[in-house]
Scaffold this motif. Structure first.
Motif, PDB file in Angstrom:
ATOM      1  N   ALA A  74      -9.394  -8.763 -11.509  1.00  0.00           N
ATOM      2  CA  ALA A  74      -9.432  -9.570 -10.109  1.00  0.00           C
ATOM      3  C   ALA A  74      -8.039 -10.047  -9.637  1.00  0.00           C
ATOM      4  CB  ALA A  74     -10.248 -10.818 -10.567  1.00  0.00           C
ATOM      5  N   ALA A  75      -7.050 -10.196 -10.450  1.00  0.00           N
ATOM      6  CA  ALA A  75      -5.799 -10.453 -10.183  1.00  0.00           C
ATOM      7  C   ALA A  75      -5.248  -9.233  -9.583  1.00  0.00           C
ATOM      8  CB  ALA A  75      -4.877 -10.660 -11.234  1.00  0.00           C
ATOM      9  N   ARG A  76      -5.378  -7.811  -9.886  1.00  0.00           N
ATOM     10  CA  ARG A  76      -4.864  -6.934  -9.306  1.00  0.00           C
ATOM     11  C   ARG A  76      -5.485  -6.814  -7.986  1.00  0.00           C
ATOM     12  NH1 ARG A  76      -5.351  -3.297 -13.472  1.00  0.00           N
ATOM     13  NH2 ARG A  76      -7.592  -2.780 -12.825  1.00  0.00           N
ATOM     14  N   VAL A 132      -3.581  -6.851  -4.056  1.00  0.00           N
ATOM     15  CA  VAL A 132      -3.700  -5.666  -3.082  1.00  0.00           C
ATOM     16  C   VAL A 132      -3.814  -6.435  -1.758  1.00  0.00           C
ATOM     17  CG1 VAL A 132      -4.730  -3.539  -2.598  1.00  0.00           C
ATOM     18  CG2 VAL A 132      -4.131  -3.958  -4.768  1.00  0.00           C
ATOM     19  N   LYS A 133      -4.956  -7.324  -1.853  1.00  0.00           N
ATOM     20  CA  LYS A 133      -5.413  -8.059  -0.464  1.00  0.00           C
ATOM     21  C   LYS A 133      -4.518  -8.636   0.035  1.00  0.00           C
ATOM     22  CE  LYS A 133     -10.299  -8.211  -1.440  1.00  0.00           C
ATOM     23  NZ  LYS A 133     -11.449  -9.080  -1.455  1.00  0.00           N
ATOM     24  N   ARG A 134      -3.068  -9.376  -0.343  1.00  0.00           N
ATOM     25  CA  ARG A 134      -2.538 -10.021   0.324  1.00  0.00           C
ATOM     26  C   ARG A 134      -1.476  -9.457   1.176  1.00  0.00           C
ATOM     27  NH1 ARG A 134       1.181 -13.237  -4.276  1.00  0.00           N
ATOM     28  NH2 ARG A 134      -0.678 -14.189  -5.250  1.00  0.00           N
TER      29      ARG A 134
END
Length: 120
Positions: free
Chosen positions: A112-114, A118-120
């Motif tokens: 989830a952190a990865r 990536v979405k940022r």
């Protein structure tokens, strides 16, 4: 010193015959089988033998009872040991399930952190 006493053959035969007669008289002097004294001794021996048999059977019964108690205790101990093994196995399975859930949660958190990075 005493003189040597020489015995004749007839003297020896006579003393042997006397000894045989004495033994025969001793045998004849024995009480008969239906004599009250003989019957009393037989009854006493029979009573002693029966009492001995009773004591032996009581000892065997006590030994069998003790063996049954030991067998029951052994069986109970084996059941306790089996229950302990089952309990330990259940705890191990539970610990492994908790560890797997914890590892999945940390892996999901990293994923989830990865994804969030990536979405940022």
């Amino acid at each position: 010193m005493g003189q040597f006493k020489e015995t004749q053959l007839s003297d020896r035969l006579e003393s042997g015959a006397k000894a045989k007669e004495a033994r025969l008289a001793q045998f004849r002097a024995r009480p008969a089988a239906d004599d009250p004294a003989v019957l009393a001794r037989q009854a006493e021996r029979q009573a002693v033998a029966e009492a001995r048999e009773v004591r032996v059977s009581e000892r065997e019964a006590a030994r069998a009872a003790a063996e049954a108690v030991r067998a029951a205790e052994t069986l109970a101990e084996q059941e306790r040991a089996a229950a302990e093994i089952v309990r330990q196995a259940a705890e191990k399975v539970e610990r492994q399930a908790a560890l797997a859930a914890e590892q999945k949660a940390t892996r999901d958190a990293r994923f989830a952190a990865r994804k969030a990075k990536v979405k940022r």
